[in-house]
Design an enzyme around this catalytic site. Structure first.
Site, PDB file in Angstrom:
ATOM      1  N   GLU A 190     -48.450  13.977 115.651  1.00  0.00           N
ATOM      2  CA  GLU A 190     -48.722  12.625 116.151  1.00  0.00           C
ATOM      3  C   GLU A 190     -49.436  12.587 117.504  1.00  0.00           C
ATOM      4  O   GLU A 190     -50.266  11.720 117.741  1.00  0.00           O
ATOM      5  CB  GLU A 190     -47.417  11.831 116.256  1.00  0.00           C
ATOM      6  CG  GLU A 190     -46.746  11.544 114.925  1.00  0.00           C
ATOM      7  CD  GLU A 190     -47.543  10.617 114.030  1.00  0.00           C
ATOM      8  OE1 GLU A 190     -48.401   9.887 114.555  1.00  0.00           O
ATOM      9  OE2 GLU A 190     -47.315  10.639 112.811  1.00  0.00           O
ATOM     10  N   SER A 214       7.561 -19.435  89.571  1.00  0.00           N
ATOM     11  CA  SER A 214       8.919 -19.175  90.064  1.00  0.00           C
ATOM     12  C   SER A 214       8.960 -18.251  91.273  1.00  0.00           C
ATOM     13  O   SER A 214       9.998 -18.156  91.936  1.00  0.00           O
ATOM     14  CB  SER A 214       9.768 -18.584  88.939  1.00  0.00           C
ATOM     15  OG  SER A 214       9.942 -19.536  87.911  1.00  0.00           O
TER      16      SER A 214
END
Length: 828
Positions: free
Chosen positions: A118, A495
């Site tokens: 680069e 219940s």
């Protein structure tokens, strides 16, 4: 005296124009000199105008340029990660995969590879490399190919952070100006660190560290030279030249990077030649969660968005939940096993899909199967051949399986929720070529036919001491359904809600020995409600203890009527239930208020911890991307040492980061003790007897079933866990005959608690102060020392009022040994 060359030449005339006495003839080559002078003047003028324009642009643009100082505190996009309490990854959210790394932690070889490809003069130039720019321009002019060196790393960084991708002179000049500023503001090392963490490597991977993990499943310091070169070559064209998308082009690029590294002297010839010959092994290594808890991960994501905003998903927050890895795995397994058991009890629904296989290639079949990913451990497979004795199936990627009759024997066809067809006698009775089915592995490792459950389930387990959620399963598989039934579902608990009605009665002066009428309820004239007991029988006067253990509907409704609906609702608010403004009537006694499993766990925790109200929570702490704590939970905590005792020392499920002091005590600890005692009877002699399979005396709970068997619940607890299990259909379909809370949900609950309680000592519970032991007549609820009398613990102020504020007198009954367990000085 004039030079001869400037004199007219006799009578010679220009063939194009008439001769003029004032016109001077140019010397040979003079016209070229004059033209050059004119062009040079024009060029200087243009250059001057360009410089003036550039100066004006700089003058007016500089103040408008972004402040590069912000790069010092740049926040790189990093996903939100969610972990269990013990550090197992649960989920990851965010568009970008990134693992920021410090420059000091980047190996020199990685830096050299990036610079080689680069910006080889990165440490020599000041941001704009005129030498490299000239070399790149010359190379392009000669070869027509773009070469390294045209744009520096500093310029790329500036472009990525501050500028748009448009290609104009103004943008390029702004890029140069900003780059020069960046170079003056940051060190070379800081610039390179930002660049290495910012650049894109394809497949949502940003930064060199994330790329190393994605393509090679390695940390940076574990990469080989060829792998380093491969990664360094990707950013030029990350979407197309990465080693997964286009291996050939990526390999060519890798070798170019290796050549640059060799030319620059970073690697010697033997290393270069060996690296060139090395084949590439890159493939995608997307990290899967360590722990399957998708509903919990989604809960964490929603919490982060609610408190920090949507953008926070990219800020690298790490959420540590209260989830215990071992318990979560046990919960997920228990839910799936219970749902599969239900499915096998009710029959085979048939193939998931039917596919025409004729003319399809193996790769086409692979594509079909890819659209049906594994769910809950079940693999999709296509039936390719069937006979009476066996079937051949294709599972994808060349894998095949063979099923004999034993592998499909369970698959009696489903007729409806109460009926199944005949047991298959041949494999061909069940399977047909082209069927897309699901397979699971048996304990012997062999494949067997299975199916994705149509029924749904949920389970949550919390720590009763502070409400920390230790395990939460919102469904069969998060990938199949994102709906979180543990948290977001609202269903009638049936219940399993009755214990709260009984607690309200105890608070009003009733005792476990008090009698209540198990008889038809007196309702207003014209009422269409006609409640019944499950067995359609009425037992008459019955003590509260056996009434709860046997889940008598009529007894509970009559008890609520005696307590008073509004008084009971106000008392139930103490458990965290919002009932004051709820329009429910006496049906509240049967659990008609709609709750989530988490809400029900919140209520049961009050019984389990001695009367304290703790709120369920699932986040223990949150860290930002730098590891700084931004949130630490400080939940109020119930009294611990003054309630349960654990033999052989306590084994804690987890360590709290902090506590928020003492939780509020909302009910009398003596009531909590009495309710725990009565709920133990549910296990010993009542509807929850299947829980006795655990072989432990310290588990208690209550079954719950709603009308037409649409919901099956079991809510129970032990010293360390309050666990709620639910099973039902999302569309409220009936579960079918026999699928009561004591069957469907209790099986799920027992399987989880079996694993949760492994190697934990049995806990004991001493009666709190202010309780006395009396002997009573089990048929009449009054004090008695005669034959068949049983022991009961009551609050001392009600020692002489055992029948409560609304006493019911029962006739003497024959002396029969009561089925209730003896109540001793200590529970369990």
């Amino acid at each position: 005296m004039e030079h001869a060359a400037d004199q007219p030449a006799g009578n010679e005339s220009d063939p194009e124009q008439p001769a003029s006495p004032t016109r001077r003839r140019l010397a040979p080559g003079g016209w070229l000199l004059r033209l050059s002078s004119a062009l040079l003047g024009a060029g200087l003028q243009l250059m001057l105008l360009g410089l003036l324009g550039a100066a004006a642009f700089v003058h007016f643009t500089l103040p408008e340029l972004p402040d590069v100082e912000q790069l010092r505190d740049v926040q790189l996009q990093e996903p939100l990660r969610v972990y269990s309490a013990d550090g197992a990854l649960i989920g990851e959210f965010g568009v970008q995969r990134r693992r920021p790394v410090r420059y000091r932690d980047v190996p020199a070889l990685v830096v050299q590879a990036v610079l080689a490809t680069e910006d080889s003069r990165f440490f020599q130039h000041r941001g704009v490399d005129l030498v490299g720019l000239a070399r790149a321009s010359l190379s392009y002019a000669l070869t027509g190919e773009k070469a390294q060196g045209g744009s520096t790393i500093s310029m790329q960084l500036t472009r990525n952070f501050f500028l748009s991708p448009e290609k104009t002179f103004a943008r390029k000049l702004a890029e140069v100006l900003l780059t020069l500023r960046v170079e003056r503001t940051l060190t070379k090392q800081q610039i390179l660190e930002l660049y290495l963490n910012k650049i894109f490597f394809g497949h949502r991977a940003y930064g060199i560290s994330a790329a190393a993990a994605l393509y090679y499943d390695k940390s940076l310091d574990a990469l080989t030279l060829p792998e380093v070169a491969m990664l360094a070559g990707i950013p030029q064209a990350p979407s197309s030249n990465n080693p997964v998308t286009d291996p050939a082009r990526a390999l060519e690029r890798r070798n170019h990077v290796l050549g640059r590294m060799h030319a620059l002297g970073y690697i010697d010839t033997p290393r270069y030649e060996q690296a060139i010959r090395t084949p590439d092994r890159a493939r995608l290594h997307r990290r899967l969660p360590d722990l399957e808890a998708g509903h919990v991960a989604e809960m964490a994501r929603q919490e982060i968005i609610e408190h920090y905003g949507e953008a926070a998903l990219g800020h690298g927050y790490r959420v540590f939940t209260t989830i215990d890895t071992r318990l979560q795995r046990a919960a997920q397994g228990a839910v799936r096993e219970a749902l599969h058991d239900y499915d096998r009890r009710h029959g085979y629904r048939g193939a998931e899909a039917r596919i025409e296989l004729a003319g399809r290639t193996e790769s086409a079949l692979d594509a079909l199967l890819a659209a049906h990913p594994p769910l809950g451990g079940l693999r999709a497979a296509l039936v390719t051949a069937v006979s009476a004795r066996a079937a051949e199936l294709y599972l994808g990627r060349g894998e095949r399986a063979r099923l004999d009759l034993g592998a499909v024997a369970w698959a009696r066809p489903l007729i409806d929720e109460n009926r199944r067809g005949r047991r298959p006698r041949r494999v061909s009775d069940v399977l047909t070529v082209g069927d897309l089915v699901r397979l699971s592995r048996g304990e012997d490792g062999d494949w067997r036919l299975d199916q994705l459950p149509a029924v749904a389930g949920a389970l949550v387990s919390i720590d009763p001491r502070d409400g920390a959620v230790l395990a939460l399963v919102g469904g069969y598989d998060f990938a199949a359904s994102k709906f979180n039934r543990a948290l977001d579902m609202r269903r009638q608990p049936g219940s399993s809600f009755k214990p709260f009605i009984y607690a309200a009665a105890l608070a009003e002066g009733w005792t476990p020995a008090s009698l209540v009428r198990d008889a038809p309820v007196e309702l207003p004239r014209g009422s269409r409600w006609n409640p019944q007991n499950a067995d359609r029988r009425a037992l008459g006067p019955i003590r509260l203890r056996p009434a709860l253990a046997r889940s008598r509907n009529l007894a509970t409704i009559n008890l609520l009527q005696s307590v008073g609906l509004e008084d009971a609702k106000r008392y139930l608010e103490r458990f965290g239930f919002a009932l004051i403004d709820n329009p429910v009537g006496l049906s509240l006694a049967l659990g008609t208020v709609e709750l989530s499993p988490v809400s029900l766990a919140e209520g049961y925790a009050v019984f389990a911890n001695g009367g304290y109200h703790v709120r369920p929570h699932f986040i223990s702490r949150i860290e930002d991307g730098e590891g700084r704590e931004v949130f630490v939970a400080a939940p109020p905590r119930a009294c611990d040492d003054c309630w349960y005792r654990r033999g052989g020392g306590e084994t804690r499920t987890r360590a709290l980061a902090a506590t928020g002091g003492a939780a509020e005590r909302v009910i009398d600890p003596r009531i909590a003790y009495q309710m725990t005692s009565m709920l133990r009877d549910v296990i010993e002699v009542g509807t929850g007897r299947r829980a006795r399979a655990l072989g432990r005396a310290d588990v208690v709970g209550k079954t719950g079933t709603t009308n037409d068997l649409r919901d099956s619940w079991f809510a129970g607890y032990q010293a360390d866990f309050v666990t709620i299990a639910w099973m039902g259909f999302d569309d409220f379909s009936e579960l079918g005959r026999g699928e009561y809370g004591g069957v469907a949900a209790l099986g799920m609950w027992v399987e989880f608690m079996r694993q949760a309680l492994a190697e934990r000592p049995v806990a004991t519970l001493k009666p709190p102060p202010g309780m006395v032991r009396v002997r009573i007549d089990p048929a009449r609820g009054i004090e008695s020392r005669g034959p068949g009398s049983i022991a009961e613990l009551v609050r001392e102020e009600y020692r002489l009022m055992l029948l409560g504020p609304d006493p019911i007198r029962a006739a003497p009954a024959p002396v029969v040994e009561d089925s209730s367990p003896r109540v001793l000085d200590e529970l369990f």
